[in-house]
Design a protein around this motif. Structure first.
Motif, PDB file in Angstrom:
ATOM      1  N   GLN A 177      44.618  39.279  47.063  1.00 54.81           N
ATOM      2  CA  GLN A 177      45.959  39.274  46.473  1.00 54.81           C
ATOM      3  C   GLN A 177      45.917  39.739  45.022  1.00 54.81           C
ATOM      4  O   GLN A 177      46.788  40.493  44.573  1.00 54.81           O
ATOM      5  N   VAL A 178      44.912  39.288  44.295  1.00 56.06           N
ATOM      6  CA  VAL A 178      44.763  39.720  42.902  1.00 56.06           C
ATOM      7  C   VAL A 178      44.480  41.218  42.841  1.00 56.06           C
ATOM      8  O   VAL A 178      45.069  41.943  42.037  1.00 56.06           O
ATOM      9  N   ALA A 179      43.599  41.694  43.709  1.00 59.54           N
ATOM     10  CA  ALA A 179      43.275  43.126  43.735  1.00 59.54           C
ATOM     11  C   ALA A 179      44.517  43.955  44.048  1.00 59.54           C
ATOM     12  O   ALA A 179      44.742  45.006  43.442  1.00 59.54           O
ATOM     13  N   LYS A 180      45.316  43.463  44.974  1.00 60.30           N
ATOM     14  CA  LYS A 180      46.539  44.183  45.341  1.00 60.30           C
ATOM     15  C   LYS A 180      47.489  44.267  44.155  1.00 60.30           C
ATOM     16  O   LYS A 180      48.074  45.317  43.878  1.00 60.30           O
ATOM     17  N   TYR A 181      47.650  43.162  43.421  1.00 55.48           N
ATOM     18  CA  TYR A 181      48.528  43.162  42.250  1.00 55.48           C
ATOM     19  C   TYR A 181      48.017  44.147  41.195  1.00 55.48           C
ATOM     20  O   TYR A 181      48.801  44.867  40.566  1.00 55.48           O
ATOM     21  N   CYS A 182      46.695  44.160  40.990  1.00 55.95           N
ATOM     22  CA  CYS A 182      46.104  45.025  39.979  1.00 55.95           C
ATOM     23  C   CYS A 182      45.955  46.471  40.447  1.00 55.95           C
ATOM     24  O   CYS A 182      45.505  47.330  39.677  1.00 55.95           O
ATOM     25  N   VAL A 183      46.320  46.730  41.705  1.00 56.38           N
ATOM     26  CA  VAL A 183      46.237  48.067  42.299  1.00 56.38           C
ATOM     27  C   VAL A 183      44.809  48.611  42.201  1.00 56.38           C
ATOM     28  O   VAL A 183      44.566  49.735  41.759  1.00 56.38           O
ATOM     29  N   VAL A 184      43.855  47.789  42.627  1.00 57.36           N
ATOM     30  CA  VAL A 184      42.455  48.189  42.685  1.00 57.36           C
ATOM     31  C   VAL A 184      41.890  47.767  44.027  1.00 57.36           C
ATOM     32  O   VAL A 184      42.425  46.858  44.673  1.00 57.36           O
ATOM     33  N   PRO A 185      40.818  48.389  44.490  1.00 55.77           N
ATOM     34  CA  PRO A 185      40.212  47.961  45.756  1.00 55.77           C
ATOM     35  C   PRO A 185      39.605  46.576  45.607  1.00 55.77           C
ATOM     36  O   PRO A 185      39.017  46.260  44.565  1.00 55.77           O
ATOM     37  N   PRO A 186      39.729  45.717  46.626  1.00 52.70           N
ATOM     38  CA  PRO A 186      39.151  44.379  46.539  1.00 52.70           C
ATOM     39  C   PRO A 186      37.645  44.383  46.509  1.00 52.70           C
ATOM     40  O   PRO A 186      37.017  43.426  46.064  1.00 52.70           O
ATOM     41  N   TRP A 187      37.041  45.468  46.995  1.00 49.90           N
ATOM     42  CA  TRP A 187      35.584  45.580  46.981  1.00 49.90           C
ATOM     43  C   TRP A 187      35.220  47.052  46.936  1.00 49.90           C
ATOM     44  O   TRP A 187      35.746  47.845  47.699  1.00 49.90           O
ATOM     45  N   ARG A 188      34.338  47.419  46.014  1.00 53.97           N
ATOM     46  CA  ARG A 188      33.864  48.804  45.944  1.00 53.97           C
ATOM     47  C   ARG A 188      32.431  48.872  46.437  1.00 53.97           C
ATOM     48  O   ARG A 188      31.575  48.112  45.990  1.00 53.97           O
ATOM     49  N   ASP A 189      32.186  49.805  47.371  1.00 51.99           N
ATOM     50  CA  ASP A 189      30.831  50.027  47.833  1.00 51.99           C
ATOM     51  C   ASP A 189      30.079  50.878  46.826  1.00 51.99           C
ATOM     52  O   ASP A 189      30.666  51.575  46.002  1.00 51.99           O
ATOM     53  N   GLY A 190      28.766  50.836  46.936  1.00 55.27           N
ATOM     54  CA  GLY A 190      27.945  51.680  46.079  1.00 55.27           C
ATOM     55  C   GLY A 190      27.679  51.034  44.735  1.00 55.27           C
ATOM     56  O   GLY A 190      27.953  49.868  44.499  1.00 55.27           O
ATOM     57  N   GLY A 191      27.124  51.812  43.832  1.00 60.04           N
ATOM     58  CA  GLY A 191      26.779  51.312  42.510  1.00 60.04           C
ATOM     59  C   GLY A 191      27.059  52.365  41.477  1.00 60.04           C
ATOM     60  O   GLY A 191      27.600  53.434  41.766  1.00 60.04           O
ATOM     61  N   GLN A 192      26.675  52.071  40.233  1.00 61.37           N
ATOM     62  CA  GLN A 192      26.986  53.038  39.186  1.00 61.37           C
ATOM     63  C   GLN A 192      26.029  54.216  39.183  1.00 61.37           C
ATOM     64  O   GLN A 192      26.194  55.158  38.418  1.00 61.37           O
ATOM     65  N   ALA A 193      25.029  54.202  40.082  1.00 63.55           N
ATOM     66  CA  ALA A 193      24.159  55.368  40.187  1.00 63.55           C
ATOM     67  C   ALA A 193      24.959  56.621  40.515  1.00 63.55           C
ATOM     68  O   ALA A 193      24.594  57.724  40.105  1.00 63.55           O
ATOM     69  N   GLN A 194      26.073  56.439  41.224  1.00 63.70           N
ATOM     70  CA  GLN A 194      26.884  57.595  41.601  1.00 63.70           C
ATOM     71  C   GLN A 194      27.582  58.232  40.399  1.00 63.70           C
ATOM     72  O   GLN A 194      28.099  59.340  40.488  1.00 63.70           O
ATOM     73  N   PHE A 195      27.563  57.544  39.249  1.00 65.89           N
ATOM     74  CA  PHE A 195      28.220  58.070  38.055  1.00 65.89           C
ATOM     75  C   PHE A 195      27.232  58.593  37.017  1.00 65.89           C
ATOM     76  O   PHE A 195      27.627  59.061  35.967  1.00 65.89           O
TER      77      PHE A 195
END
Length: 311
Positions: A177-195
């Motif tokens: 519910q918090v993620a939905k309000y903040c308009v973000v995914p509730p869980w992100r796969d992967g790590g910061q290696a992709q960046f």
């Protein structure tokens, strides 16, 4: 907040935790911005933040979150200034300690990360490793939960960590519910290696996204690299290279993460037998599901369902 503070980091906890409520819309957290004293704290974004309270508030806190900072002593000198030590001395034993981005440098300076796994912004990892060699640093992950001490990677990864904390405290339903309000995914796969210094795919090359979309909808298939490469209309060699560029993972690791993520979704939202959860997620057997959950999350499927179930 430790001046000069990263303004974006500083606003994450109040926004995310401030939206967590129970079924009667009662707030589940009381969030305060505090500083070493009551004076406005300068940010790196051209404005100041007026803290609600000074360091005395640390004596009452159940969770202390330190946002990213450029406080010279902890960031560049590897020292723990007396005023910060005096503030940390007010924190009760057992208080949950959390950092966002380079806030990890303050925890490291305090000795709280010695011999413990942690992360920080990928671009500052070399500095942290040099200043605090006792930290078991992993710059490839979005966050690290080591029980009473939690650290996140840079900037937006602080949102991921705050949602993770809410999920652990109050369950998946509240976190979603918090993620939905903040308009973000509730869980992100992967790590910061992709960046991290990833080459931007040429616009003339084919993306692996179509193969990934197909794989995500067919997790019970074998999903070999050759099979995925065929769906992307690439050679295996080109597919492996492009896949790593776009996701930061090898195809095999990415598939395993997707299957584990699917298993977690099923455990959270369905009362299916463990073997059926394993079958539907592509992990095949209940034994493999148990192994994967214990390896990556440190808990059994039954405990995971009890902890993160939506009800």
């Amino acid at each position: 907040m430790l001046a000069p503070v990263v303004g974006f980091d500083a606003t994450i906890p109040s926004m995310v935790f401030g939206q967590a409520t129970d079924d009667a819309d009662n707030p589940l957290y009381a969030v305060e911005m505090i500083a070493l004293d009551r004076r406005p704290v300068s940010t790196l974004s051209g404005y100041e933040i007026v803290p609600a309270r000074g360091r005395e508030a640390l004596a009452d806190a159940d969770t202390v979150i330190i946002p990213g900072t450029r406080m010279a002593q902890v960031r560049y000198d590897g020292t723990f200034p007396a005023e910060l030590r005096a503030a940390f001395d007010l924190i009760r034993p057992g208080t949950r300690m959390v950092s966002i981005c380079t806030g990890a440098f303050a925890l490291a300076a305090a000795g709280l990360l010695d011999g413990r796994p942690a992360t920080t912004h990928w671009n500052k990892a070399a500095d942290l490793r040099r200043l605090y060699p006792s930290v078991l640093l992993d710059e490839d992950v979005l966050f690290v939960d080591d029980g009473d001490v939690l650290t996140s990677a840079g900037l937006a990864a602080g949102i991921d960590l705050c949602l993770h904390i809410i999920r652990g405290d109050h369950g998946t339903k509240v976190a979603n519910q918090v993620a939905k309000y903040c308009v973000v995914p509730p869980w992100r796969d992967g790590g910061q290696a992709q960046f991290i210094d990833s080459a931007v795919p040429d616009s003339t090359d084919t993306s692996t996204s179509a193969a990934r979309n197909w794989a995500a909808g067919n997790l019970t298939e074998p999903l070999t690299v050759a099979q995925l490469a065929e769906h992307a209309n690439m050679s295996v060699r080109t597919f492996n290279r492009r896949f790593r560029e776009e996701t930061g993972d090898t195809p095999a690791l990415w598939v395993r993460k997707q299957r584990l993520h699917r298993a977690r979704e099923l455990l959270e939202s369905h009362d299916l037998p463990i073997d059926e959860v394993a079958r539907r997620s592509g992990l095949v057997t209940g034994a493999n599901l148990r192994h994967q959950l214990r390896k990556h999350l440190g808990m059994s499927p039954t405990r995971y369902r009890r902890t993160f179930g939506g009800e």
